[in-house]
Design a protein around this motif. Structure first.
Motif, PDB file in Angstrom:
ATOM      1  N   GLN A 187       0.828  -1.206   0.000  1.00  0.00           N
ATOM      2  CA  GLN A 187       0.000   0.000   0.000  1.00  0.00           C
ATOM      3  C   GLN A 187       0.860   1.252   0.000  1.00  0.00           C
ATOM      4  OE1 GLN A 187      -3.673   0.199   2.534  1.00  0.00           O
ATOM      5  NE2 GLN A 187      -2.958  -1.796   3.233  1.00  0.00           N
ATOM      6  N   VAL A 188       1.920   1.239   0.794  1.00  0.00           N
ATOM      7  CA  VAL A 188       2.829   2.381   0.850  1.00  0.00           C
ATOM      8  C   VAL A 188       3.403   2.662  -0.539  1.00  0.00           C
ATOM      9  CG1 VAL A 188       5.058   3.175   1.720  1.00  0.00           C
ATOM     10  CG2 VAL A 188       3.407   2.134   3.287  1.00  0.00           C
ATOM     11  N   ILE A 189       3.861   1.601  -1.214  1.00  0.00           N
ATOM     12  CA  ILE A 189       4.440   1.764  -2.549  1.00  0.00           C
ATOM     13  C   ILE A 189       3.381   2.272  -3.526  1.00  0.00           C
ATOM     14  CG2 ILE A 189       5.482   0.529  -4.497  1.00  0.00           C
ATOM     15  CD1 ILE A 189       6.787  -1.339  -2.463  1.00  0.00           C
ATOM     16  N   GLY A 190       2.160   1.718  -3.435  1.00  0.00           N
ATOM     17  CA  GLY A 190       1.088   2.154  -4.321  1.00  0.00           C
ATOM     18  C   GLY A 190       0.769   3.625  -4.162  1.00  0.00           C
ATOM     19  N   TRP A 191       0.664   4.076  -2.911  1.00  0.00           N
ATOM     20  CA  TRP A 191       0.359   5.491  -2.682  1.00  0.00           C
ATOM     21  C   TRP A 191       1.500   6.387  -3.146  1.00  0.00           C
ATOM     22  CZ3 TRP A 191      -4.239   6.902  -2.553  1.00  0.00           C
ATOM     23  CH2 TRP A 191      -5.235   6.225  -1.844  1.00  0.00           C
ATOM     24  N   GLU A 192       2.746   5.950  -2.970  1.00  0.00           N
ATOM     25  CA  GLU A 192       3.867   6.784  -3.407  1.00  0.00           C
ATOM     26  C   GLU A 192       3.962   6.850  -4.922  1.00  0.00           C
ATOM     27  OE1 GLU A 192       5.785   8.887  -1.645  1.00  0.00           O
ATOM     28  OE2 GLU A 192       4.296   8.337  -0.136  1.00  0.00           O
ATOM     29  N   LEU A 193       3.635   5.745  -5.615  1.00  0.00           N
ATOM     30  CA  LEU A 193       3.572   5.795  -7.075  1.00  0.00           C
ATOM     31  C   LEU A 193       2.494   6.787  -7.512  1.00  0.00           C
ATOM     32  CD1 LEU A 193       3.916   2.026  -8.085  1.00  0.00           C
ATOM     33  CD2 LEU A 193       5.647   3.826  -8.269  1.00  0.00           C
ATOM     34  N   ASN A 194       1.365   6.751  -6.819  1.00  0.00           N
ATOM     35  CA  ASN A 194       0.298   7.699  -7.104  1.00  0.00           C
ATOM     36  C   ASN A 194       0.767   9.140  -6.901  1.00  0.00           C
ATOM     37  OD1 ASN A 194      -2.125   9.257  -5.324  1.00  0.00           O
ATOM     38  ND2 ASN A 194      -2.723   8.529  -7.344  1.00  0.00           N
ATOM     39  N   VAL A 195       1.489   9.368  -5.810  1.00  0.00           N
ATOM     40  CA  VAL A 195       1.974  10.717  -5.514  1.00  0.00           C
ATOM     41  C   VAL A 195       2.987  11.179  -6.555  1.00  0.00           C
ATOM     42  CG1 VAL A 195       3.371  12.063  -3.894  1.00  0.00           C
ATOM     43  CG2 VAL A 195       1.503  10.632  -3.049  1.00  0.00           C
ATOM     44  N   LEU A 196       3.903  10.280  -6.944  1.00  0.00           N
ATOM     45  CA  LEU A 196       4.884  10.648  -7.967  1.00  0.00           C
ATOM     46  C   LEU A 196       4.188  11.017  -9.277  1.00  0.00           C
ATOM     47  CD1 LEU A 196       7.754   8.039  -7.430  1.00  0.00           C
ATOM     48  CD2 LEU A 196       7.833  10.500  -7.017  1.00  0.00           C
ATOM     49  N   GLY A 197       3.147  10.255  -9.635  1.00  0.00           N
ATOM     50  CA  GLY A 197       2.402  10.586 -10.838  1.00  0.00           C
ATOM     51  C   GLY A 197       1.712  11.927 -10.726  1.00  0.00           C
ATOM     52  N   MET A 198       1.099  12.206  -9.565  1.00  0.00           N
ATOM     53  CA  MET A 198       0.421  13.484  -9.371  1.00  0.00           C
ATOM     54  C   MET A 198       1.401  14.639  -9.356  1.00  0.00           C
ATOM     55  SD  MET A 198      -2.702  12.709  -6.720  1.00  0.00           S
ATOM     56  CE  MET A 198      -3.399  14.305  -7.099  1.00  0.00           C
ATOM     57  N   VAL A 199       2.555  14.438  -8.712  1.00  0.00           N
ATOM     58  CA  VAL A 199       3.580  15.489  -8.689  1.00  0.00           C
ATOM     59  C   VAL A 199       4.071  15.776 -10.108  1.00  0.00           C
ATOM     60  CG1 VAL A 199       5.957  15.986  -8.007  1.00  0.00           C
ATOM     61  CG2 VAL A 199       4.333  15.123  -6.320  1.00  0.00           C
ATOM     62  N   GLY A 200       4.256  14.713 -10.898  1.00  0.00           N
ATOM     63  CA  GLY A 200       4.669  14.909 -12.280  1.00  0.00           C
ATOM     64  C   GLY A 200       3.653  15.707 -13.068  1.00  0.00           C
ATOM     65  N   LEU A 201       2.355  15.434 -12.857  1.00  0.00           N
ATOM     66  CA  LEU A 201       1.310  16.168 -13.567  1.00  0.00           C
ATOM     67  C   LEU A 201       1.209  17.609 -13.076  1.00  0.00           C
ATOM     68  CD1 LEU A 201      -1.469  13.426 -13.759  1.00  0.00           C
ATOM     69  CD2 LEU A 201      -0.006  14.248 -15.603  1.00  0.00           C
ATOM     70  N   VAL A 202       1.426  17.828 -11.779  1.00  0.00           N
ATOM     71  CA  VAL A 202       1.437  19.200 -11.262  1.00  0.00           C
ATOM     72  C   VAL A 202       2.546  20.000 -11.936  1.00  0.00           C
ATOM     73  CG1 VAL A 202       1.938  20.608  -9.234  1.00  0.00           C
ATOM     74  CG2 VAL A 202       0.369  18.683  -9.043  1.00  0.00           C
ATOM     75  N   TYR A 203       3.707  19.388 -12.068  1.00  0.00           N
ATOM     76  CA  TYR A 203       4.850  20.083 -12.667  1.00  0.00           C
ATOM     77  C   TYR A 203       4.681  20.263 -14.170  1.00  0.00           C
ATOM     78  CZ  TYR A 203       9.638  20.957 -14.185  1.00  0.00           C
ATOM     79  OH  TYR A 203      10.755  21.487 -14.774  1.00  0.00           O
ATOM     80  N   LEU A 204       4.209  19.213 -14.859  1.00  0.00           N
ATOM     81  CA  LEU A 204       4.124  19.255 -16.315  1.00  0.00           C
ATOM     82  C   LEU A 204       2.881  19.994 -16.808  1.00  0.00           C
ATOM     83  CD1 LEU A 204       5.141  15.550 -16.999  1.00  0.00           C
ATOM     84  CD2 LEU A 204       6.521  17.565 -17.543  1.00  0.00           C
ATOM     85  N   VAL A 205       1.760  19.883 -16.064  1.00  0.00           N
ATOM     86  CA  VAL A 205       0.513  20.505 -16.513  1.00  0.00           C
ATOM     87  C   VAL A 205       0.005  21.470 -15.446  1.00  0.00           C
ATOM     88  CG1 VAL A 205      -1.766  20.087 -17.510  1.00  0.00           C
ATOM     89  CG2 VAL A 205       0.024  18.354 -17.764  1.00  0.00           C
ATOM     90  N   SER A 206      -0.727  20.944 -14.461  1.00  0.00           N
ATOM     91  CA  SER A 206      -1.251  21.767 -13.369  1.00  0.00           C
ATOM     92  C   SER A 206      -1.790  20.845 -12.288  1.00  0.00           C
ATOM     93  CB  SER A 206      -2.372  22.700 -13.855  1.00  0.00           C
ATOM     94  OG  SER A 206      -3.525  21.960 -14.188  1.00  0.00           O
ATOM     95  N   SER A 207      -1.984  21.386 -11.105  1.00  0.00           N
ATOM     96  CA  SER A 207      -2.536  20.583 -10.012  1.00  0.00           C
ATOM     97  C   SER A 207      -3.996  20.235 -10.282  1.00  0.00           C
ATOM     98  CB  SER A 207      -2.412  21.335  -8.683  1.00  0.00           C
ATOM     99  OG  SER A 207      -3.170  22.527  -8.706  1.00  0.00           O
ATOM    100  N   LEU A 208      -4.712  21.108 -10.988  1.00  0.00           N
ATOM    101  CA  LEU A 208      -6.097  20.817 -11.331  1.00  0.00           C
ATOM    102  C   LEU A 208      -6.174  19.606 -12.261  1.00  0.00           C
ATOM    103  CD1 LEU A 208      -9.089  21.505 -11.277  1.00  0.00           C
ATOM    104  CD2 LEU A 208      -8.676  23.138 -13.122  1.00  0.00           C
ATOM    105  N   PHE A 209      -5.280  19.553 -13.235  1.00  0.00           N
ATOM    106  CA  PHE A 209      -5.281  18.425 -14.152  1.00  0.00           C
ATOM    107  C   PHE A 209      -4.911  17.130 -13.430  1.00  0.00           C
ATOM    108  CE2 PHE A 209      -3.353  15.738 -17.488  1.00  0.00           C
ATOM    109  CZ  PHE A 209      -4.437  15.682 -18.363  1.00  0.00           C
ATOM    110  N   SER A 210      -3.995  17.223 -12.470  1.00  0.00           N
ATOM    111  CA  SER A 210      -3.629  16.027 -11.707  1.00  0.00           C
ATOM    112  C   SER A 210      -4.827  15.500 -10.920  1.00  0.00           C
ATOM    113  CB  SER A 210      -2.463  16.336 -10.752  1.00  0.00           C
ATOM    114  OG  SER A 210      -2.885  17.155  -9.684  1.00  0.00           O
ATOM    115  N   ASN A 211      -5.669  16.402 -10.433  1.00  0.00           N
ATOM    116  CA  ASN A 211      -6.873  15.991  -9.722  1.00  0.00           C
ATOM    117  C   ASN A 211      -7.860  15.314 -10.670  1.00  0.00           C
ATOM    118  OD1 ASN A 211      -8.806  15.665  -7.760  1.00  0.00           O
ATOM    119  ND2 ASN A 211      -9.350  17.815  -7.619  1.00  0.00           N
ATOM    120  N   VAL A 212      -7.961  15.835 -11.885  1.00  0.00           N
ATOM    121  CA  VAL A 212      -8.845  15.227 -12.877  1.00  0.00           C
ATOM    122  C   VAL A 212      -8.402  13.795 -13.183  1.00  0.00           C
ATOM    123  CG1 VAL A 212      -9.611  15.327 -15.278  1.00  0.00           C
ATOM    124  CG2 VAL A 212      -9.526  17.416 -13.918  1.00  0.00           C
TER     125      VAL A 212
END
Length: 340
Positions: A256-281
């Motif tokens: 579970q820890v690894i799964g959540w961190e993979l999720n966070v890395l993906g969201m952080v990447g989308l925040v940086y590359l696009v926006s935090s709103l898009f990462s939420n979508v």
């Protein structure tokens, strides 16, 4: 981002989307495995969401030493201000995690994931109030459809609870999940405000540092809550009575820890590359994956109401994504006119 070719940018965006969706779906399904096999510690469920931040230290140090030059990073705000931001956001994450744990313990994985789609509706409201995002027909349609999708599940008496859940616990799980979605949307909106007003000159290393600081603070709150509530005394019994044994217990939590961190890395990447709103979508789009994963791996039942709710959630999310596309297209055309 300007140094990335368009192809490389799209590759990184696709990788981030895959990490975000697969990590979240994996973590939610494993959370149901934990609760079904005898796990009942809400503080432990909370901790596994935040306690994997040391994994992010590796890419953070790489970006600090190799990925970014000094000119890419703006001077960081004062330590006291950063510490206050981390503590406040960490406290909100801790409260969100406790609300989330009720949903995981008392709701089927498919029902829980679809209710979490309401975070997009809450995001629209908070982005209007805090980040001054304008409402359009597509945004209003998304808000209405996602809200109705969650309400439809609430009136579905045929949905099954889990383990210790009766009707009261089932309704408590729905209410807690809705509140968790609202708090998560508020947290993302506040983080966007922090990037705009405090952490100016946003970079991937600054984004990762924010995640590490917030997760560390949230983990400290979780450990403190575990000791204050006395749940730590029951962890030994919970581990020994776990259906798959001590090894299965540890494997489930670590996964579970690894799964959540993979999720966070993906969201952080989308925040940086696009926006935090898009990462939420994109995080919300996982509602199309998690119910199916729950059916395949957990044998949960998906009746007609849940199918309709899932399709409504997909429609609402699609409307929001399309509005994002129209906004970006309009901004691109406006930029070309200014250049001309």
């Amino acid at each position: 981002i300007g140094q990335l070719s368009r192809l490389n940018w799209w590759v990184l965006v696709v990788i981030s989307i895959i990490l975000c969706i697969s990590g979240q779906a994996c973590a939610i399904v494993l959370g149901k495995v934990y609760s079904r096999n005898g796990g009942s510690s809400r503080w432990m469920i909370n901790l596994v969401q935040n306690g994997g931040f040391p994994i992010v230290l590796i890419p953070y140090l790489l970006f600090i030493t190799l990925g970014e030059s000094k000119t890419d990073r703006s001077p960081p705000p004062r330590l006291l201000l950063r510490s206050c931001i981390y503590l406040l956001a960490g406290a909100l994450c801790c409260v969100y995690g406790q609300l989330y744990s009720f949903g995981i313990l008392y709701l089927p994985g498919s029902t829980f994931s679809i209710i979490c789609a309401s975070q997009l509706a809450f995001s629209a409201v908070f982005y209007l109030l805090i980040n001054r995002q304008r409402f359009t027909f597509l945004v209003l349609n998304s808000v209405a459809v996602l809200t109705l999708s969650s309400a439809l599940i609430g009136f579905d008496d045929s949905s099954e609870g889990t383990g210790s859940g009766g009707q009261v616990e089932y309704l408590m799980g729905i209410l807690s999940s809705l509140l968790a979605s609202a708090l998560y949307a508020l947290l993302l909106s506040l983080m966007e405000l922090v990037f705009e007003k405090v952490l100016t000159g946003e970079s991937i290393s600054v984004t990762l540092e924010l995640h590490i600081g917030v997760s560390f603070a949230a983990s400290c709150f979780c450990v403190g809550g575990m000791f204050v509530s006395g749940e730590w005394r029951n962890l030994g019994v919970e581990m020994e009575s776990f259906e798959n044994g001590v090894y299965g217990y540890a494997t489930c939590l670590v996964s579970q820890v690894i799964g959540w961190e993979l999720n966070v890395l993906g969201m952080v990447g989308l925040v940086y590359l696009v926006s935090s709103l898009f990462s939420n979508v994109i995080s919300t789009v996982s509602l199309a994956v998690t119910p199916l994963a729950s059916v395949v791996f957990l044998g949960e039942r998906m009746d007609g109401v849940l199918v309709v709710a899932m399709l409504m959630g997909l429609w609402g999310s699609g409307c929001y994504v399309y509005q994002k596309y129209l906004d970006d297209l309009r901004a691109h055309r406006q930029g070309r006119r200014n250049d001309d």
